[in-house]
Enzyme design. Sequence first.
Site, PDB file in Angstrom:
ATOM      1  N   CYS A   1      43.340  42.463  33.223  1.00  0.00           N
ATOM      2  CA  CYS A   1      42.015  43.060  33.131  1.00  0.00           C
ATOM      3  C   CYS A   1      41.971  44.477  32.611  1.00  0.00           C
ATOM      4  O   CYS A   1      41.084  45.172  32.359  1.00  0.00           O
ATOM      5  CB  CYS A   1      41.047  42.954  34.307  1.00  0.00           C
ATOM      6  SG  CYS A   1      41.120  41.153  34.793  1.00  0.00           S
TER       7      CYS A   1
ATOM      8  N   HIS B   1      35.257  47.544  34.994  1.00  0.00           N
ATOM      9  CA  HIS B   1      35.760  45.850  34.439  1.00  0.00           C
ATOM     10  C   HIS B   1      34.994  45.413  35.426  1.00  0.00           C
ATOM     11  O   HIS B   1      34.556  45.410  36.439  1.00  0.00           O
ATOM     12  CB  HIS B   1      37.339  45.835  35.105  1.00  0.00           C
ATOM     13  CG  HIS B   1      37.634  44.437  35.111  1.00  0.00           C
ATOM     14  ND1 HIS B   1      37.319  43.535  34.012  1.00  0.00           N
ATOM     15  CD2 HIS B   1      38.154  43.659  35.956  1.00  0.00           C
ATOM     16  CE1 HIS B   1      37.696  42.417  34.248  1.00  0.00           C
ATOM     17  NE2 HIS B   1      37.919  42.248  35.746  1.00  0.00           N
TER      18      HIS B   1
ATOM     19  N   ASN C   1      33.747  37.204  34.119  1.00  0.00           N
ATOM     20  CA  ASN C   1      34.867  38.121  34.167  1.00  0.00           C
ATOM     21  C   ASN C   1      35.595  37.705  33.113  1.00  0.00           C
ATOM     22  O   ASN C   1      36.317  36.602  32.887  1.00  0.00           O
ATOM     23  CB  ASN C   1      35.885  37.897  35.433  1.00  0.00           C
ATOM     24  CG  ASN C   1      37.151  38.823  35.437  1.00  0.00           C
ATOM     25  OD1 ASN C   1      37.586  39.516  34.234  1.00  0.00           O
ATOM     26  ND2 ASN C   1      37.834  38.992  36.323  1.00  0.00           N
TER      27      ASN C   1
HETATM   28  O1  UT7 Z   1      39.837  40.705  37.627  1.00  0.00           O
HETATM   29  C1  UT7 Z   1      40.479  40.649  38.517  1.00  0.00           C
HETATM   30  C2  UT7 Z   1      40.210  39.066  38.953  1.00  0.00           C
HETATM   31  N1  UT7 Z   1      39.813  38.562  40.273  1.00  0.00           N
HETATM   32  C3  UT7 Z   1      38.896  39.128  41.013  1.00  0.00           C
HETATM   33  O2  UT7 Z   1      38.640  40.170  40.890  1.00  0.00           O
HETATM   34  C4  UT7 Z   1      38.522  38.244  42.095  1.00  0.00           C
HETATM   35  C5  UT7 Z   1      38.229  39.099  43.459  1.00  0.00           C
HETATM   36  N2  UT7 Z   1      37.666  38.282  44.607  1.00  0.00           N
HETATM   37  C6  UT7 Z   1      36.648  37.887  44.477  1.00  0.00           C
HETATM   38  O3  UT7 Z   1      35.685  38.235  43.754  1.00  0.00           O
HETATM   39  C7  UT7 Z   1      36.293  37.027  45.646  1.00  0.00           C
HETATM   40  O4  UT7 Z   1      37.119  37.031  46.630  1.00  0.00           O
HETATM   41  C8  UT7 Z   1      35.801  35.477  45.110  1.00  0.00           C
HETATM   42  C9  UT7 Z   1      34.545  35.416  44.510  1.00  0.00           C
HETATM   43  C10 UT7 Z   1      36.860  34.834  44.518  1.00  0.00           C
HETATM   44  C11 UT7 Z   1      35.645  34.638  46.515  1.00  0.00           C
HETATM   45  O5  UT7 Z   1      34.622  35.301  47.125  1.00  0.00           O
HETATM   46  P1  UT7 Z   1      34.814  35.462  48.960  1.00  0.00           P
HETATM   47  O6  UT7 Z   1      33.399  35.780  49.430  1.00  0.00           O
HETATM   48  O7  UT7 Z   1      36.331  36.196  49.372  1.00  0.00           O
HETATM   49  O8  UT7 Z   1      35.069  33.855  49.430  1.00  0.00           O
HETATM   50  P2  UT7 Z   1      36.241  33.273  49.993  1.00  0.00           P
HETATM   51  O9  UT7 Z   1      37.423  33.046  49.075  1.00  0.00           O
HETATM   52  O10 UT7 Z   1      36.610  33.869  51.454  1.00  0.00           O
HETATM   53  O11 UT7 Z   1      35.894  31.647  50.236  1.00  0.00           O
HETATM   54  C12 UT7 Z   1      34.611  31.539  51.076  1.00  0.00           C
HETATM   55  C13 UT7 Z   1      34.375  30.154  51.172  1.00  0.00           C
HETATM   56  C14 UT7 Z   1      35.548  29.181  51.449  1.00  0.00           C
HETATM   57  O12 UT7 Z   1      35.216  28.102  52.195  1.00  0.00           O
HETATM   58  P3  UT7 Z   1      35.655  28.105  53.725  1.00  0.00           P
HETATM   59  O13 UT7 Z   1      37.336  27.973  53.641  1.00  0.00           O
HETATM   60  O14 UT7 Z   1      34.988  29.241  54.554  1.00  0.00           O
HETATM   61  O15 UT7 Z   1      35.185  26.631  54.322  1.00  0.00           O
HETATM   62  C15 UT7 Z   1      35.892  28.718  49.964  1.00  0.00           C
HETATM   63  O16 UT7 Z   1      36.332  27.568  49.907  1.00  0.00           O
HETATM   64  O17 UT7 Z   1      33.918  29.599  49.947  1.00  0.00           O
HETATM   65  C16 UT7 Z   1      34.352  28.506  49.390  1.00  0.00           C
HETATM   66  N3  UT7 Z   1      34.454  28.564  47.976  1.00  0.00           N
HETATM   67  C17 UT7 Z   1      33.342  28.120  47.296  1.00  0.00           C
HETATM   68  N4  UT7 Z   1      32.283  27.675  47.511  1.00  0.00           N
HETATM   69  C18 UT7 Z   1      31.520  27.269  46.579  1.00  0.00           C
HETATM   70  C19 UT7 Z   1      35.140  29.081  47.153  1.00  0.00           C
HETATM   71  N5  UT7 Z   1      35.057  29.118  45.869  1.00  0.00           N
HETATM   72  C20 UT7 Z   1      33.842  28.325  46.065  1.00  0.00           C
HETATM   73  C21 UT7 Z   1      32.881  27.868  44.802  1.00  0.00           C
HETATM   74  N6  UT7 Z   1      31.571  27.300  45.236  1.00  0.00           N
HETATM   75  N7  UT7 Z   1      32.973  28.282  43.687  1.00  0.00           N
END
Ligand code: UT7
Length: 334
Positions: free
Chosen positions: A114, A261, A291
């Site tokens: 990125c 970004h 993204n």
């Molecule tokens: O350019 C650089 C590349 N990447 C990034 O910058 C990504 C950086 N990270 C993020 O943006 C966030 O961490 C995410 C958007 C990827 C995830 O958000 P989060 O608030 O950190 O969620 P999490 O990973 O802690 O997930 C929370 C819950 C989980 O369920 P449980 O374990 O609490 O039951 C996930 O399984 O949300 C669930 N989950 C979803 N639910 C519905 C994960 N993805 C999804 C989804 N829809 N698409």
Amino acid sequence: MTGKATIIGTGSYLPRHILTNQELEKIVDTSDDWINTRTGIKTRRIAGAGEETSIMASQAAYKAMEMAGVTALELDMIIVGTITPEMVMPSCACLVQKEIGAENAFAFDVSAACSGFVYALEIADRYLKNAPDMKILVIGAETLSARVDWQDRNTCVLFGDGAGACVVTGSKAEDGLLASQLYSDGRLWQLLSLDAVPRRYCPVVDYGTVPERNSFCDGSAFNMVGKDVFKYAVREMGDAVENLLNREGITVNDINLMIPHQANIRILKSLAERVNLSFKKVYTTIQKYGNSSAASLPIALDEANREGRLQKGNLLLFSVFGGGFTWGVVLWRW
Ligand code: UT7
């Protein structure tokens, strides 16, 4: 050594196909509400036939060259920041050179995830210090939809495709790149990786259908520890911004607009809060495009430019973070 980079034209290209959160609800266990609340993303663009990385890059380049009043034959150098070139060899930049007919340029890609566009811009600046008359095309272009596992809700909702470009030359006035600092930390590579072998035309999806995992790309999808990436992104970009501003004797109040970004609206809000910058001064496109890795910043820059958000003399901050990890910050006088 004199001269520094200044941007004389910007352009961007977004694929025609718009993929909504509601459509994603049909292919993975997700919801518009979850995606919107956790990321700020409502739609993203998905490349189709005729929208390969180098083609989108070339379309963005044409617009930037038109704005700059520079012809392809006047270009001395083409740098493309990308992690999704059609092929390992030749580079995406060489395909752009062929596509636009920039016969007098030399061309190469930069792989910094990125951060690729900002890395490329910094390289251009270094060349211009010695040769300020050079005309350099700097591009960020990605076809991430080809490398996404469309069964993995943790990642497939986040990414989109597109390209942004700038024509850069040596500044003869106060405008241009004032200061920059790039960083990498390869020790953290496992938190965000993509082990794809690029395949030409890999990305193609049919318009009007939801994407399916592309058979060419099996085993090549993103690996991401989202929470850790989030945490590092806010901390490292925040530190990078503060260090650069301190080094240059500039306060955050002097900044007119931050163009970061676009990974997650919550990352951008946390970053703004951390460096005490009003969120009104943060330019966002994440809602529309998701993204798009190295393409996200130059697309945002072009949109801000064409909307008239960038006034001559404005102080801009470019801030990026991505796989590697790589990150960086640039202070720019428009
Ligand atoms: O350019 C650089 C590349 N990447 C990034 O910058 C990504 C950086 N990270 C993020 O943006 C966030 O961490 C995410 C958007 C990827 C995830 O958000 P989060 O608030 O950190 O969620 P999490 O990973 O802690 O997930 C929370 C819950 C989980 O369920 P449980 O374990 O609490 O039951 C996930 O399984 O949300 C669930 N989950 C979803 N639910 C519905 C994960 N993805 C999804 C989804 N829809 N698409």
